[in-house]
Design a protein around this motif. Structure first.
Motif, PDB file in Angstrom:
ATOM      1  N   ASP A 470      -2.105  -8.068  -4.116  1.00 21.68           N
ATOM      2  CA  ASP A 470      -1.455  -6.947  -3.538  1.00 21.68           C
ATOM      3  C   ASP A 470      -0.093  -6.660  -4.119  1.00 21.68           C
ATOM      4  O   ASP A 470       0.290  -5.465  -4.338  1.00 21.68           O
ATOM      5  CB  ASP A 470      -1.008  -7.253  -1.886  1.00 21.68           C
ATOM      6  N   SER A 471       0.517  -7.498  -4.872  1.00 18.28           N
ATOM      7  CA  SER A 471       1.729  -7.383  -5.673  1.00 18.28           C
ATOM      8  C   SER A 471       1.133  -6.625  -7.145  1.00 18.28           C
ATOM      9  O   SER A 471       1.735  -5.629  -7.575  1.00 18.28           O
ATOM     10  CB  SER A 471       2.054  -8.669  -6.081  1.00 18.28           C
ATOM     11  N   MET A 495      -6.595  -7.874  -2.328  1.00 14.71           N
ATOM     12  CA  MET A 495      -6.609  -9.301  -1.689  1.00 14.71           C
ATOM     13  C   MET A 495      -5.360  -9.417  -1.126  1.00 14.71           C
ATOM     14  O   MET A 495      -4.255  -9.737  -1.635  1.00 14.71           O
ATOM     15  CB  MET A 495      -6.939 -10.380  -2.536  1.00 14.71           C
ATOM     16  N   ASN A 497      -2.491 -10.731   0.869  1.00 17.04           N
ATOM     17  CA  ASN A 497      -1.900 -11.842   1.441  1.00 17.04           C
ATOM     18  C   ASN A 497      -0.396 -11.524   1.697  1.00 17.04           C
ATOM     19  O   ASN A 497       0.288 -12.698   1.764  1.00 17.04           O
ATOM     20  CB  ASN A 497      -2.143 -13.360   0.746  1.00 17.04           C
ATOM     21  N   GLY A 499       2.060 -10.662  -0.064  1.00 18.39           N
ATOM     22  CA  GLY A 499       3.238 -11.117  -1.080  1.00 18.39           C
ATOM     23  C   GLY A 499       2.752 -11.493  -2.280  1.00 18.39           C
ATOM     24  O   GLY A 499       1.587 -11.511  -2.677  1.00 18.39           O
ATOM     25  N   VAL A 500       3.834 -11.844  -3.232  1.00 21.00           N
ATOM     26  CA  VAL A 500       3.526 -12.558  -4.480  1.00 21.00           C
ATOM     27  C   VAL A 500       3.240 -14.046  -4.292  1.00 21.00           C
ATOM     28  O   VAL A 500       3.929 -14.802  -3.597  1.00 21.00           O
ATOM     29  CB  VAL A 500       5.042 -12.453  -5.267  1.00 21.00           C
ATOM     30  N   TYR A 501       2.064 -14.325  -4.683  1.00 26.80           N
ATOM     31  CA  TYR A 501       1.618 -15.753  -4.423  1.00 26.80           C
ATOM     32  C   TYR A 501       0.928 -15.899  -3.342  1.00 26.80           C
ATOM     33  O   TYR A 501      -0.027 -16.532  -2.795  1.00 26.80           O
ATOM     34  CB  TYR A 501       2.396 -16.835  -4.905  1.00 26.80           C
TER      35      TYR A 501
HETATM   36 MG   LIG Z   1      -0.638 -11.330  -2.937  1.00 23.49          MG
END
Ligand SMILES: [Mg+2]
Ligand SMILES: Cc1ncc(C[n+]2csc(CCOP(=O)(O)OP(=O)(O)O)c2C)c(N)n1
Length: 586
Positions: A470-471, A495, A497, A499-501
């Motif tokens: 998504d990032s 995908m 989730n 956020g970042v990671y």
């Molecule tokens: Mg993400």
């Protein structure tokens, strides 16, 4: 001027031409004719002063002009078109800010050895050089130079042919890369005699000449290889770029040597090939005694050939391997560790020479069996994990679907970026055909997604599946409009989730701001595609994901699938946590 026929022969001017007027051509036409003469048929760009009319005239002249919303994405599209075709991909931008937007992609192309030409319009030389404050004033040539293979500027219409020929030759010959071509505003309307103009154009002969490896170098490599007890072939994207897939396959199958494909080399041979050692990477790298690097560099992706990855005592130490390095560049060898047998030449010629000389050699069966055992064990473990069906989805349960889709549609292009979304896709989704997996490459750069997807659809003329964090998607998300405008068969799966990671991180320091790593919860990215007339889907189960991808592939319509993934499913930095200086504190 007469008309250029299909055969490239200029027919005599007909009596319709006004007999008393001498015919003229201009910079616009010469740029277009020079590109067409060299087989360039697609331009990725973004219009504005001084190249607006150039984009119109290009389209009128039969070039396909794909107009983007941000130059960086046009640049990434051009660069990957270069990788896919071996012809330089062309990105066209305006001056200063547009040029700078395209420059990141040019630098990335150079780092990845993708042939690309960034053509930017520029402002008045005399004003720029005296820093007198021109519209979009910038010394673009000087700025581009350190970030690409070469930078050229054309000041006179009669030099356009030379300028474009030099740009093409530089981009594709030797180790491919980025070239900058500076075209000042004043060049375009410059009129010259049409016949003079026509004669000034160059059709580049043999732009990427073969480079035959030396006999001695071939023999040295063969001698080393034939003595190997635990040989390994490492395929890089240079091997994929060379388009000598059959010979590479023959060399691997004839010798029985296990091979390991780097990310964008996946599919030269199908990942399901019995000799593919991807699932036994951490076993074969330290264990191998002779490693053949084919179009793969010993950079960070291979731990610079050193350290634990290679079975050495510490991060600076070398392992026990001996290396054969096949590379087009004579200065690649010894960049990190000793190369015992450098083989310099074009991949096709080098592989052909090895194939001819390797007759009679077979990798020892104990080694081949040991690799196969290790690999099959790991594949079985992975199969267990892929069977899980948690709610919300994990990366594994979602990618298990993608894995099936690609298996059933091996011709589709797989574009991939993110951290966990990248690493899990690379290891879970098998590729079956060469140059189908297009990803973040040497820099691990975010933002290639929609540019690569557009280029794959336009140039590759096949269905595209983009698996995006998504990032990662956010860097080029506005190009969903471009995908809809050209009605491209692109299916984007986010995908998501949050956020970042990962998306479950709390904020720091007690402020009401969210953590720097998280986004709006449950963002409805699919509405972005709907906004431009495409299809949007929000899915929460593997079955819904499968149905949505199937529908996209059937309809070929621009589609964005927002796949909800557990916010805590990822790890920081994906599989390269060890490179993150703060992660150790956790
Ligand atoms: Mg993400
Ligand atoms: C141009 C650029 N900026 C920043 C980064 C650092 N970076 C690496 S991966 C990543 C995003 C990871 O998040 P996401 O795409 O959502 O993937 P996830 O791990 O959540 O699946 C970022 C910002 C980068 N690689 N490139």
């Amino acid at each position: 001027m007469g008309t250029v026929t299909d055969a490239g022969v200029t027919a005599p001017a007909t009596s319709q031409a006004a007999p008393h007027q001498s015919q003229e051509t201009d910079g616009f036409s010469l740029v277009i004719e020079a590109l067409k003469l060299n087989g360039i048929d697609t331009i990725f760009g973004l219009p504005g002063i001084p190249i607006t009319d150039l984009t119109r005239k290009m389209q009128a002249a039969g070039l396909r002009v794909i107009s983007f919303r941000h130059e960086q994405n046009a640049g990434y599209a051009a660069s990957i078109a270069g990788f896919m075709t071996g012809k330089p991909g062309i990105c066209l931008t305006v001056s200063a800010p547009g040029f700078l937007n395209g420059l990141t992609a040019l630098a990335n192309a150079t780092t990845n050895c993708f042939p690309m030409i960034l053509i930017s319009g520029s402002s008045e030389r005399e004003v720029v050089d005296l820093a007198q404050g021109d519209y979009e004033e910038m010394d673009q040539l000087a700025i581009a130079k350190p970030l690409c293979k070469a930078a050229y500027r054309v000041l006179h219409a009669e030099d356009i042919g030379i300028g474009i020929a030099r740009a093409i030759r530089t981009a594709v010959s030797g180790r491919p890369g980025g070239v900058y071509l500076d075209l000042p505003a004043k060049l375009f309307p410059q009129a010259i005699d049409a016949e003079l103009g026509r004669k000034s154009l160059i059709k580049v002969v043999d732009p990427a000449p073969k480079q035959i490896p030396g006999q001695e170098a071939v023999q040295r490599a063969l001698d080393l290889l034939k003595g190997a007890k635990k040989p390994l072939i490492l395929l890089g994207k240079g091997a994929a770029y060379a388009q000598c897939d059959n010979d590479i396959k023959a060399l691997i199958e004839k010798t029985g040597i296990p091979y390991l494909p780097m990310s964008m080399a996946k599919g030269i041979l199908p990942d399901t090939h019995p000799q593919c050692a991807s699932a036994a990477r951490s076993f074969v790298l330290p264990e191998a005694d002779v490693v053949v690097l084919m179009g793969a560099r010993l950079n960070w992706l291979l731990s610079q050939g050193k350290g634990k990855t290679w079975g050495a005592a510490n991060s600076k130490a070398w392992g026990k391997q001996k290396f054969i390095q096949v590379d087009i560049s004579p200065i690649e060898a010894d960049s990190n560790v000793r190369i015992d047998a450098p083989l310099v030449g074009d991949m096709g010629s080098c592989v052909a020479a090895l194939l001819k000389g390797v007759e009679g050699y077979k990798a020892p069966t104990e080694w081949a069996n040991a690799v196969a055992d290790k690999k099959n064990g790991n594949i079985a473990k992975m199969a267990e994990k892929l069977k899980e069906n948690p709610s919300p989805m994990s990366f594994h349960s979602a990618l298990n679907i993608v894995r099936d889709v690609v298996k059933e549609n091996p011709d589709c292009y797989l574009v991939n970026e993110g951290a966990n979304a990248l690493d899990f896709t690379r290891s879970i989704v098998d590729m079956y055909k060469p140059r189908k997996r297009l990803d973040v490459g040497t820099w691990g750069v975010m933002g290639i997604g929609m540019g690569f997807a557009v280029a794959a659809a336009v140039v590759g003329k096949q269905q595209v599946l983009a698996i995006e964090g998504d990032s990662a998607f956010g860097f080029s998300g506005m190009e969903t409009e471009t995908i809809c405008r050209y009605n491209l068969p692109v299916c984007v799966v986010i995908m998501n989730n949050n956020g970042v990671y990962r998306g479950d991180e709390k904020s720091y320091g007690g402020s009401s701001d969210p953590s720097p790593l998280v986004f709006v919860k449950d963002a409805r990215y699919e509405k972005l595609m709907e906004a431009f007339g495409g299809v949007g889907k929000h899915v929460t189960t593997p079955a819904e994901l499968r149905a949505a991808i199937d529908e996209a592939f059937r309809s070929k319509r621009p589609t964005l699938i927002n796949a909800v993934i557990a916010e805590g499913a990822g790890t920081e930095s994906g599989r390269i946590t060890s490179l993150n200086p703060t992660a150790k504190k956790k």
